[in-house]
Design a protein around this motif. Structure first.
Motif, PDB file in Angstrom:
ATOM      1  N   MET A   1      29.054  38.970  22.151  1.00  0.00           N
ATOM      2  CA  MET A   1      27.619  38.457  22.250  1.00  0.00           C
ATOM      3  C   MET A   1      26.946  39.322  23.229  1.00  0.00           C
ATOM      4  SD  MET A   1      25.839  35.033  24.040  1.00  0.00           S
ATOM      5  CE  MET A   1      26.863  33.980  22.851  1.00  0.00           C
ATOM      6  N   ARG A   2      25.652  39.876  22.619  1.00  0.00           N
ATOM      7  CA  ARG A   2      24.969  41.148  23.513  1.00  0.00           C
ATOM      8  C   ARG A   2      24.169  40.320  24.268  1.00  0.00           C
ATOM      9  NH1 ARG A   2      22.455  46.359  20.486  1.00  0.00           N
ATOM     10  NH2 ARG A   2      22.230  47.520  22.719  1.00  0.00           N
ATOM     11  N   ALA A   3      23.873  40.754  25.488  1.00  0.00           N
ATOM     12  CA  ALA A   3      22.661  40.639  26.454  1.00  0.00           C
ATOM     13  C   ALA A   3      21.500  40.984  26.134  1.00  0.00           C
ATOM     14  CB  ALA A   3      23.326  40.732  27.852  1.00  0.00           C
ATOM     15  N   THR A   4      20.562  40.181  26.377  1.00  0.00           N
ATOM     16  CA  THR A   4      19.142  40.455  26.045  1.00  0.00           C
ATOM     17  C   THR A   4      18.845  41.001  27.428  1.00  0.00           C
ATOM     18  OG1 THR A   4      18.365  38.237  26.113  1.00  0.00           O
ATOM     19  CG2 THR A   4      18.753  38.993  23.980  1.00  0.00           C
ATOM     20  N   LYS A   5      17.722  41.782  27.641  1.00  0.00           N
ATOM     21  CA  LYS A   5      17.035  42.213  28.516  1.00  0.00           C
ATOM     22  C   LYS A   5      15.824  41.143  28.938  1.00  0.00           C
ATOM     23  CE  LYS A   5      14.999  45.968  31.191  1.00  0.00           C
ATOM     24  NZ  LYS A   5      14.474  47.492  31.054  1.00  0.00           N
ATOM     25  N   GLU A   6      15.865  40.506  30.194  1.00  0.00           N
ATOM     26  CA  GLU A   6      14.818  39.549  30.546  1.00  0.00           C
ATOM     27  C   GLU A   6      13.887  40.263  31.452  1.00  0.00           C
ATOM     28  OE1 GLU A   6      14.649  35.788  33.278  1.00  0.00           O
ATOM     29  OE2 GLU A   6      16.379  35.911  31.797  1.00  0.00           O
ATOM     30  N   HIS A   7      12.604  40.071  30.940  1.00  0.00           N
ATOM     31  CA  HIS A   7      11.376  40.557  31.786  1.00  0.00           C
ATOM     32  C   HIS A   7      11.140  39.685  32.948  1.00  0.00           C
ATOM     33  CE1 HIS A   7       8.055  42.786  33.026  1.00  0.00           C
ATOM     34  NE2 HIS A   7       7.248  41.719  32.734  1.00  0.00           N
ATOM     35  N   VAL A   8      11.172  39.876  33.968  1.00  0.00           N
ATOM     36  CA  VAL A   8      10.897  38.983  35.329  1.00  0.00           C
ATOM     37  C   VAL A   8       9.792  39.673  35.766  1.00  0.00           C
ATOM     38  CG1 VAL A   8      11.671  38.226  37.477  1.00  0.00           C
ATOM     39  CG2 VAL A   8      13.414  38.472  35.606  1.00  0.00           C
ATOM     40  N   HIS A   9       8.728  38.846  35.959  1.00  0.00           N
ATOM     41  CA  HIS A   9       7.366  39.571  36.556  1.00  0.00           C
ATOM     42  C   HIS A   9       6.924  38.281  37.501  1.00  0.00           C
ATOM     43  CE1 HIS A   9       4.002  41.788  36.892  1.00  0.00           C
ATOM     44  NE2 HIS A   9       2.945  40.944  36.559  1.00  0.00           N
ATOM     45  N   HIS A  10       6.693  38.404  38.661  1.00  0.00           N
ATOM     46  CA  HIS A  10       6.138  37.687  39.680  1.00  0.00           C
ATOM     47  C   HIS A  10       5.606  38.458  40.696  1.00  0.00           C
ATOM     48  CE1 HIS A  10       8.265  34.270  37.589  1.00  0.00           C
ATOM     49  NE2 HIS A  10       9.410  35.013  37.813  1.00  0.00           N
ATOM     50  N   PRO A  11       4.326  38.823  40.583  1.00  0.00           N
ATOM     51  CA  PRO A  11       3.883  40.172  41.270  1.00  0.00           C
ATOM     52  C   PRO A  11       3.460  39.583  42.764  1.00  0.00           C
ATOM     53  CG  PRO A  11       2.242  39.649  39.649  1.00  0.00           C
ATOM     54  CD  PRO A  11       3.628  38.661  39.425  1.00  0.00           C
ATOM     55  N   HIS A  12       3.314  38.200  43.062  1.00  0.00           N
ATOM     56  CA  HIS A  12       2.658  37.676  44.193  1.00  0.00           C
ATOM     57  C   HIS A  12       3.758  36.942  45.213  1.00  0.00           C
ATOM     58  CE1 HIS A  12      -0.934  39.156  43.055  1.00  0.00           C
ATOM     59  NE2 HIS A  12      -1.106  38.440  42.007  1.00  0.00           N
ATOM     60  N   ALA A  13       5.164  36.992  44.631  1.00  0.00           N
ATOM     61  CA  ALA A  13       6.223  36.334  45.068  1.00  0.00           C
ATOM     62  C   ALA A  13       7.403  36.986  45.409  1.00  0.00           C
ATOM     63  CB  ALA A  13       6.537  35.119  44.097  1.00  0.00           C
ATOM     64  N   THR A  14       8.077  36.789  46.491  1.00  0.00           N
ATOM     65  CA  THR A  14       9.347  37.566  46.871  1.00  0.00           C
ATOM     66  C   THR A  14      10.521  36.756  46.745  1.00  0.00           C
ATOM     67  OG1 THR A  14       9.342  36.941  49.002  1.00  0.00           O
ATOM     68  CG2 THR A  14       8.264  39.092  48.827  1.00  0.00           C
ATOM     69  N   LEU A  15      10.088  35.476  46.331  1.00  0.00           N
ATOM     70  CA  LEU A  15      11.256  34.355  46.140  1.00  0.00           C
ATOM     71  C   LEU A  15      10.543  33.372  45.285  1.00  0.00           C
ATOM     72  CD1 LEU A  15      14.128  33.429  46.765  1.00  0.00           C
ATOM     73  CD2 LEU A  15      12.961  31.981  48.621  1.00  0.00           C
ATOM     74  N   ARG A  16      11.416  33.158  44.146  1.00  0.00           N
ATOM     75  CA  ARG A  16      10.989  31.790  43.388  1.00  0.00           C
ATOM     76  C   ARG A  16      12.200  30.891  43.025  1.00  0.00           C
ATOM     77  NH1 ARG A  16      10.254  32.209  36.921  1.00  0.00           N
ATOM     78  NH2 ARG A  16       9.027  30.318  36.523  1.00  0.00           N
ATOM     79  N   CYS A  17      11.861  29.509  43.326  1.00  0.00           N
ATOM     80  CA  CYS A  17      12.714  28.423  43.305  1.00  0.00           C
ATOM     81  C   CYS A  17      12.282  27.539  42.288  1.00  0.00           C
ATOM     82  CB  CYS A  17      12.919  27.718  44.684  1.00  0.00           C
ATOM     83  SG  CYS A  17      13.212  28.798  46.024  1.00  0.00           S
ATOM     84  N   LEU A  18      13.383  27.285  41.320  1.00  0.00           N
ATOM     85  CA  LEU A  18      13.155  26.212  40.228  1.00  0.00           C
ATOM     86  C   LEU A  18      14.255  25.159  40.578  1.00  0.00           C
ATOM     87  CD1 LEU A  18      12.726  28.709  37.362  1.00  0.00           C
ATOM     88  CD2 LEU A  18      10.960  27.538  38.360  1.00  0.00           C
ATOM     89  N   ARG A  19      13.967  24.026  40.087  1.00  0.00           N
ATOM     90  CA  ARG A  19      14.807  22.919  39.962  1.00  0.00           C
ATOM     91  C   ARG A  19      14.939  22.489  38.480  1.00  0.00           C
ATOM     92  NH1 ARG A  19      17.533  18.684  43.630  1.00  0.00           N
ATOM     93  NH2 ARG A  19      18.179  17.414  42.204  1.00  0.00           N
ATOM     94  N   LEU A  20      15.958  22.674  37.859  1.00  0.00           N
ATOM     95  CA  LEU A  20      16.239  22.353  36.653  1.00  0.00           C
ATOM     96  C   LEU A  20      17.270  21.216  36.289  1.00  0.00           C
ATOM     97  CD1 LEU A  20      16.189  25.694  34.718  1.00  0.00           C
ATOM     98  CD2 LEU A  20      14.191  24.116  35.137  1.00  0.00           C
ATOM     99  N   GLU A  21      16.953  19.945  35.658  1.00  0.00           N
ATOM    100  CA  GLU A  21      17.988  19.004  35.547  1.00  0.00           C
ATOM    101  C   GLU A  21      18.000  18.797  34.099  1.00  0.00           C
ATOM    102  OE1 GLU A  21      17.182  15.231  37.438  1.00  0.00           O
ATOM    103  OE2 GLU A  21      16.260  16.098  39.121  1.00  0.00           O
ATOM    104  N   LEU A  22      19.166  19.606  33.597  1.00  0.00           N
ATOM    105  CA  LEU A  22      19.289  19.666  32.307  1.00  0.00           C
ATOM    106  C   LEU A  22      20.771  18.954  31.846  1.00  0.00           C
ATOM    107  CD1 LEU A  22      18.978  23.682  32.066  1.00  0.00           C
ATOM    108  CD2 LEU A  22      17.567  21.908  31.547  1.00  0.00           C
ATOM    109  N   SER A  23      20.930  18.295  30.620  1.00  0.00           N
ATOM    110  CA  SER A  23      22.190  17.771  30.122  1.00  0.00           C
ATOM    111  C   SER A  23      23.070  18.662  29.740  1.00  0.00           C
ATOM    112  CB  SER A  23      21.820  16.867  28.881  1.00  0.00           C
ATOM    113  OG  SER A  23      21.541  17.627  27.735  1.00  0.00           O
ATOM    114  N   ALA A  24      22.586  20.072  29.303  1.00  0.00           N
ATOM    115  CA  ALA A  24      23.716  21.243  29.279  1.00  0.00           C
ATOM    116  C   ALA A  24      22.980  22.360  29.407  1.00  0.00           C
ATOM    117  CB  ALA A  24      24.027  21.278  27.658  1.00  0.00           C
ATOM    118  N   PHE A  25      23.623  23.475  29.942  1.00  0.00           N
ATOM    119  CA  PHE A  25      22.898  24.677  30.024  1.00  0.00           C
ATOM    120  C   PHE A  25      23.105  25.470  29.033  1.00  0.00           C
ATOM    121  CE2 PHE A  25      22.918  29.326  32.140  1.00  0.00           C
ATOM    122  CZ  PHE A  25      21.695  28.952  32.844  1.00  0.00           C
TER     123      PHE A  25
END
Length: 63
Positions: free
Chosen positions: A1-25
């Motif tokens: 499986m080939r990895a895709t390049k993910e574009h991460v762009h948060h120009p005004h943040a040095t840290l970003r936190c997310l909380r996800l509640e998923l039944s499957a990742f």
């Protein structure tokens, strides 16, 4: 499986936190130049980071 390049762009943040509640990742295999920390509270499976695979258990940091 080939990895895709993910574009991460948060120009005004040095840290970003997310909380996800998923039944499957189901995120596709991806890559980017940023550090990504993931805390898994429950579940198990196989974690893949770069070319390394290891068992994933609950209460684990994934870097």
């Amino acid at each position: 499986m080939r990895a895709t390049k993910e574009h991460v762009h948060h120009p005004h943040a040095t840290l970003r936190c997310l909380r996800l509640e998923l039944s499957a990742f189901k995120a596709p295999r991806h890559r980017h130049h940023h550090l990504e920390l993931t805390w898994v509270e429950r579940g198990e499976g196989l974690r893949q980071v770069g070319d390394h695979s290891a068992p994933l258990q609950r209460a684990t940091w994934c870097c």
